[in-house]
Design a protein around this motif. Structure first.
Motif, PDB file in Angstrom:
ATOM      1  N   GLU A  59       0.832  -1.206   0.000  1.00  0.00           N
ATOM      2  CA  GLU A  59       0.000   0.000   0.000  1.00  0.00           C
ATOM      3  C   GLU A  59       0.866   1.255   0.000  1.00  0.00           C
ATOM      4  O   GLU A  59       0.588   2.212  -0.722  1.00  0.00           O
ATOM      5  CB  GLU A  59      -0.926   0.007   1.223  1.00  0.00           C
ATOM      6  CG  GLU A  59      -2.070  -0.986   1.090  1.00  0.00           C
ATOM      7  CD  GLU A  59      -2.811  -1.243   2.394  1.00  0.00           C
ATOM      8  OE1 GLU A  59      -3.721  -2.077   2.381  1.00  0.00           O
ATOM      9  OE2 GLU A  59      -2.452  -0.631   3.422  1.00  0.00           O
ATOM     10  N   ALA A  60       1.943   1.229   0.805  1.00  0.00           N
ATOM     11  CA  ALA A  60       2.830   2.395   0.894  1.00  0.00           C
ATOM     12  C   ALA A  60       3.479   2.683  -0.456  1.00  0.00           C
ATOM     13  O   ALA A  60       3.532   3.833  -0.893  1.00  0.00           O
ATOM     14  CB  ALA A  60       3.896   2.146   1.946  1.00  0.00           C
ATOM     15  N   ILE A  61       3.956   1.608  -1.125  1.00  0.00           N
ATOM     16  CA  ILE A  61       4.611   1.786  -2.429  1.00  0.00           C
ATOM     17  C   ILE A  61       3.608   2.316  -3.445  1.00  0.00           C
ATOM     18  O   ILE A  61       3.921   3.190  -4.258  1.00  0.00           O
ATOM     19  CB  ILE A  61       5.257   0.469  -2.902  1.00  0.00           C
ATOM     20  CG1 ILE A  61       6.440   0.123  -2.003  1.00  0.00           C
ATOM     21  CG2 ILE A  61       5.731   0.569  -4.350  1.00  0.00           C
ATOM     22  CD1 ILE A  61       6.964  -1.282  -2.169  1.00  0.00           C
ATOM     23  N   GLN A  62       2.379   1.803  -3.366  1.00  0.00           N
ATOM     24  CA  GLN A  62       1.334   2.266  -4.298  1.00  0.00           C
ATOM     25  C   GLN A  62       1.113   3.767  -4.139  1.00  0.00           C
ATOM     26  O   GLN A  62       1.057   4.514  -5.122  1.00  0.00           O
ATOM     27  CB  GLN A  62       0.028   1.507  -4.027  1.00  0.00           C
ATOM     28  CG  GLN A  62      -1.053   1.856  -5.026  1.00  0.00           C
ATOM     29  CD  GLN A  62      -2.272   0.960  -4.907  1.00  0.00           C
ATOM     30  OE1 GLN A  62      -2.322   0.049  -4.072  1.00  0.00           O
ATOM     31  NE2 GLN A  62      -3.263   1.184  -5.720  1.00  0.00           N
ATOM     32  N   VAL A  63       1.031   4.223  -2.879  1.00  0.00           N
ATOM     33  CA  VAL A  63       0.833   5.661  -2.611  1.00  0.00           C
ATOM     34  C   VAL A  63       2.026   6.456  -3.140  1.00  0.00           C
ATOM     35  O   VAL A  63       1.869   7.484  -3.803  1.00  0.00           O
ATOM     36  CB  VAL A  63       0.642   5.899  -1.088  1.00  0.00           C
ATOM     37  CG1 VAL A  63       0.681   7.382  -0.757  1.00  0.00           C
ATOM     38  CG2 VAL A  63      -0.669   5.280  -0.621  1.00  0.00           C
ATOM     39  N   VAL A  64       3.250   5.945  -2.863  1.00  0.00           N
ATOM     40  CA  VAL A  64       4.473   6.641  -3.281  1.00  0.00           C
ATOM     41  C   VAL A  64       4.522   6.790  -4.798  1.00  0.00           C
ATOM     42  O   VAL A  64       4.750   7.887  -5.311  1.00  0.00           O
ATOM     43  CB  VAL A  64       5.730   5.883  -2.760  1.00  0.00           C
ATOM     44  CG1 VAL A  64       6.986   6.363  -3.468  1.00  0.00           C
ATOM     45  CG2 VAL A  64       5.876   6.087  -1.268  1.00  0.00           C
ATOM     46  N   VAL A  65       4.287   5.679  -5.540  1.00  0.00           N
ATOM     47  CA  VAL A  65       4.430   5.762  -7.009  1.00  0.00           C
ATOM     48  C   VAL A  65       3.312   6.591  -7.646  1.00  0.00           C
ATOM     49  O   VAL A  65       3.543   7.286  -8.633  1.00  0.00           O
ATOM     50  CB  VAL A  65       4.544   4.371  -7.696  1.00  0.00           C
ATOM     51  CG1 VAL A  65       5.753   3.633  -7.206  1.00  0.00           C
ATOM     52  CG2 VAL A  65       3.300   3.550  -7.557  1.00  0.00           C
ATOM     53  N   GLN A  66       2.105   6.538  -7.050  1.00  0.00           N
ATOM     54  CA  GLN A  66       1.014   7.327  -7.640  1.00  0.00           C
ATOM     55  C   GLN A  66       1.227   8.825  -7.461  1.00  0.00           C
ATOM     56  O   GLN A  66       0.750   9.624  -8.253  1.00  0.00           O
ATOM     57  CB  GLN A  66      -0.331   6.885  -7.068  1.00  0.00           C
ATOM     58  CG  GLN A  66      -0.785   5.584  -7.729  1.00  0.00           C
ATOM     59  CD  GLN A  66      -2.058   5.017  -7.157  1.00  0.00           C
ATOM     60  OE1 GLN A  66      -2.361   5.218  -5.994  1.00  0.00           O
ATOM     61  NE2 GLN A  66      -2.799   4.284  -7.954  1.00  0.00           N
ATOM     62  N   LYS A  67       1.972   9.204  -6.405  1.00  0.00           N
ATOM     63  CA  LYS A  67       2.268  10.627  -6.186  1.00  0.00           C
ATOM     64  C   LYS A  67       3.252  11.154  -7.233  1.00  0.00           C
ATOM     65  O   LYS A  67       3.413  12.351  -7.387  1.00  0.00           O
ATOM     66  CB  LYS A  67       2.868  10.822  -4.789  1.00  0.00           C
ATOM     67  CG  LYS A  67       1.824  10.906  -3.685  1.00  0.00           C
ATOM     68  CD  LYS A  67       2.493  11.203  -2.370  1.00  0.00           C
ATOM     69  CE  LYS A  67       1.485  11.148  -1.215  1.00  0.00           C
ATOM     70  NZ  LYS A  67       2.178  10.966   0.066  1.00  0.00           N
ATOM     71  N   LEU A  68       3.954  10.229  -7.912  1.00  0.00           N
ATOM     72  CA  LEU A  68       4.998  10.636  -8.854  1.00  0.00           C
ATOM     73  C   LEU A  68       4.450  10.974 -10.244  1.00  0.00           C
ATOM     74  O   LEU A  68       5.207  11.335 -11.138  1.00  0.00           O
ATOM     75  CB  LEU A  68       6.052   9.530  -8.988  1.00  0.00           C
ATOM     76  CG  LEU A  68       6.799   9.186  -7.694  1.00  0.00           C
ATOM     77  CD1 LEU A  68       7.610   7.937  -7.877  1.00  0.00           C
ATOM     78  CD2 LEU A  68       7.703  10.334  -7.276  1.00  0.00           C
ATOM     79  N   ALA A  69       3.141  10.823 -10.413  1.00  0.00           N
ATOM     80  CA  ALA A  69       2.548  11.097 -11.734  1.00  0.00           C
ATOM     81  C   ALA A  69       2.796  12.548 -12.139  1.00  0.00           C
ATOM     82  O   ALA A  69       2.787  13.458 -11.314  1.00  0.00           O
ATOM     83  CB  ALA A  69       1.066  10.803 -11.696  1.00  0.00           C
TER      84      ALA A  69
END
Length: 465
Positions: free
Chosen positions: A280-290
Motif C-alpha cells: 500500500e505504501a509503495i502504491q501511494v508513493v508511485v502514484q504521487k509521482l505522476a
C-alpha cells in the motif's frame, strides 16, 4: 471439436459471438498488441461461492483491456445462493452494479435451469448498442488468432475471429509469421463455410504452420506479398529473442526512449511486496509521482511472491514489476525472460520512488545495478564455537562469492540483507564456489538460519547511464 469461440443466433436475428474464458492465454496476449479482441466482458460469478481468485484476475484483465463488464451471477437455483453477497464483494474490486448505484449491469442466471439467459442476452445487446459497435464487411478481412493447433489429419488449424471485412475461401492470409491459402473454413459446429463476416469465429485450414494465439491475421493480395511479410516477421521475432537475452535493462531503456519520443504517456507498474502495508505504501508513493503528461498506473498491489499470472498481466500492459522484498517463482522468472518483462527488485522504498520518478521524467535509471550471482540452499545449520552459526549449503544456481552482498530468503520472502563473511569448502577458505558444489557460509550479525532457507548472492556493479 470446439474452437474456443461460439456464435449464438438470437430470435430477433442478432448474433452474439462468445469467446472462451477470460483467463484464456489469448485474452492476455491480445491486449499487448493494442487491439482488445473482446468488446464486452461477461464476468460469471457463482452465487454460492462468491468472488474467487480467478474472478479477481478476470476483473483485472477486463480493466486493463478497458472492456465494459456485465456480471452474470450464476447458480441462483442452488440452496446457498446469495446474489446480494456477490454484489457486495464486487464493490471491493471497483465493480459497482446498477443496484448499488453503479453503471455495471448484473444478471442473475442459472445455466443448469436455463433461467435468466434471455436477460443476459438482452444485457449484452443493450451494451453493444451503447458502445455502437460497427464494422465494414465490404473489405478484405482482418482479425485475430484465438488459438491454433496441429491436427494429425488436417495439418495446422487456426481458429480466428474476423474483426473487419469478410474472409472468403481461397483468400491468402498471413497470421503472425505463418501464411497460407484458406483451403476450408468451418464454423464452431464443424459445418463448412465459404464466407465469414465481422465478429465471426472460424477454423481455417491451409496455413503453413500453427500461428501463436493473439497474433493478428490479414488477407493479402498474392503469395509473394505473404512470403515477404512472414519473412519480415520471422526476422523480427529472432531479433526480439536476441534482444530479450540482453536482459531487462533493454526493456526499461526502450520504455524511457518511448517516453522521450512522446509515444508512451503512462508508466504501468505492478507491485508485489512481503507485507500488505509495504504494498500500500509503495502504491501511494508511485502514484504521487505522476506528471501532468505521464501518468502512473498501478495494475495491482499485492503480497507474496511473483507468479506467472503477474508476469502475464504485466506483459499485457507493458508494465514494470516492482518486487519489494519478494522474489519471482522460477516459472515466472523464465516467462519474464522470454517475454522481456522487467522485474525490478528493491528493499528500500526510496529507491522505488527514485526509479519510478526517473521513469516518469524520462531520465535514465540509476547507475548502480545489482548483478545476480547465484542461489544456495541451506541443507544443515552447524554451531561452531568461535564463529557462531554456519550454514552447510548446496549451490543450486550460478555461484557464490566471498565479500559480495547476500540475502536470506524464507518461502520467497527476504528476511535478511547483509554480507557474506566466510565461505569455506571443507576446512579451506575459498573465494567462490560454483553450482553443484557444497560449502559452508556464515554472515555478519545474523544467526537466525534454518534448513530450507535460500541464500541469494549478488554484487552491485556500476553501469553507464
Amino acid at each position: 471439436q470446439h474452437i474456443g469461440a461460439y456464435q449464438v443466433k438470437m430470435p430477433g436475428g442478432e448474433q452474439i459471438t462468445f469467446l472462451d474464458t477470460p483467463g484464456h492465454e489469448a485474452f492476455t496476449a491480445m491486449r499487448m498488441r493494442g487491439a482488445s479482441v473482446t468488446d464486452i466482458v461477461v464476468l460469471v460469478v457463482a452465487a454460492d461461492d462468491g468472488v474467487m481468485p480467478q474472478t479477481i484476475e478476470a476483473i483485472r484483465h477486463a480493466k486493463a483491456a478497458n472492456a465494459p463488464i456485465i456480471v452474470a451471477i450464476n447458480k441462483i437455483d442452488k440452496p446457498g445462493a446469495d446474489p446480494s453477497r456477490v454484489r457486495q464483494e464486487l464493490l471491493s474490486y471497483e465493480v459497482v452494479v446498477e443496484e448499488m448505484g453503479g453503471d455495471t449491469q448484473d444478471v442473475p442466471v442459472s445455466a443448469l435451469k436455463r433461467t435468466g439467459l434471455d436477460k443476459l442476452e438482452e444485457a449484452i445487446l443493450l451494451q453493444a448498442e451503447i458502445l455502437d459497435l460497427k464494422a465494414n464487411p465490404h473489405r478484405s478481412a482482418e482479425g485475430t488468432v484465438i488459438e491454433s493447433r496441429l491436427d494429425r489429419g488436417r495439418g495446422p488449424v487456426g481458429t480466428v475471429l474476423v474483426q473487419r471485412g469478410t474472409l472468403m475461401q481461397g483468400d491468402i492470409v498471413v497470421a503472425g509469421s505463418e501464411w497460407g491459402r484458406v483451403r476450408a473454413m468451418l464454423d464452431d459446429k464443424g459445418k463448412q463455410m465459404t464466407t465469414a463476416g465481422p465478429s465471426t469465429p472460424v477454423e481455417i485450414l491451409g496455413l503453413s504452420g500453427a500461428p501463436a494465439a493473439g497474433e493478428p491475421f490479414v488477407v493479402v493480395e498474392n503469395e509473394s506479398r505473404a512470403r515477404e511479410i512472414t519473412e519480415f516477421r520471422e526476422r523480427r521475432q529472432k531479433d526480439k529473442a536476441a534482444g530479450a537475452a540482453v536482459g531487462a535493462r533493454g526493456t526499461l531503456d526502450q520504455m524511457l526512449a518511448r517516453i522521450q519520443a512522446g509515444e508512451q504517456k503512462e508508466v504501468a507498474v505492478l507491485i508485489k511486496a512481503d507485507v500488505q502495508g509495504s504494498a500500500e505504501a509503495i502504491q501511494v508513493v508511485v502514484q504521487k509521482l505522476a506528471h501532468e503528461e505521464v501518468k502512473v498506473r498501478v495494475l495491482l498491489a499485492g503480497v507474496g511472491q511473483i507468479t506467472e499470472s503477474d508476469v502475464q498481466l504485466a506483459k499485457a500492459s507493458s508494465a514494470v514489476i516492482i518486487a519489494f522484498n519478494v522474489r519471482a517463482t522460477s516459472q515466472a522468472r523464465e516467462l519474464a525472460q522470454r517475454e522481456s518483462v522487467d522485474i525490478r527488485y528493491f528493499s528500500i522504498i526510496y529507491q522505488v520512488a527514485d526509479d519510478v520518478e526517473k521513469l516518469v521524467k524520462g531520465k535514465v535509471a540509476p547507475k548502480a545495478r545489482e548483478k545476480f550471482l547465484g542461489y544456495a540452499e541451506v541443507r544443515k545449520v552447524f554451531n561452531i564455537t568461535k564463529t557462531g552459526k554456519v550454514a552447510g549449503c548446496y549451490i543450486t544456481e550460478g555461484l557464490v562469492k566471498r565479500g559480495t552482498g547476500v540475502r536470506v530468503l524464507r518461502d520467497g520472502v527476504v528476511i535478511h540483507n547483509g554480507e557474506l563473511t566466510q565461505l569455506k569448502r571443507f576446512k579451506d577458505d575459498v573465494r567462490e564456489v560454483a553450482r553443484g558444489y557444497e560449502c559452508g557460509l556464515s554472515f555478519a550479525n545474523f544467526e537466525n538460519l534454518q534448513e530450507g532457507d535460500v541464500i541469494e548472492c549478488f554484487e552491485v556493479e556500476m553501469v553507464p547511464g
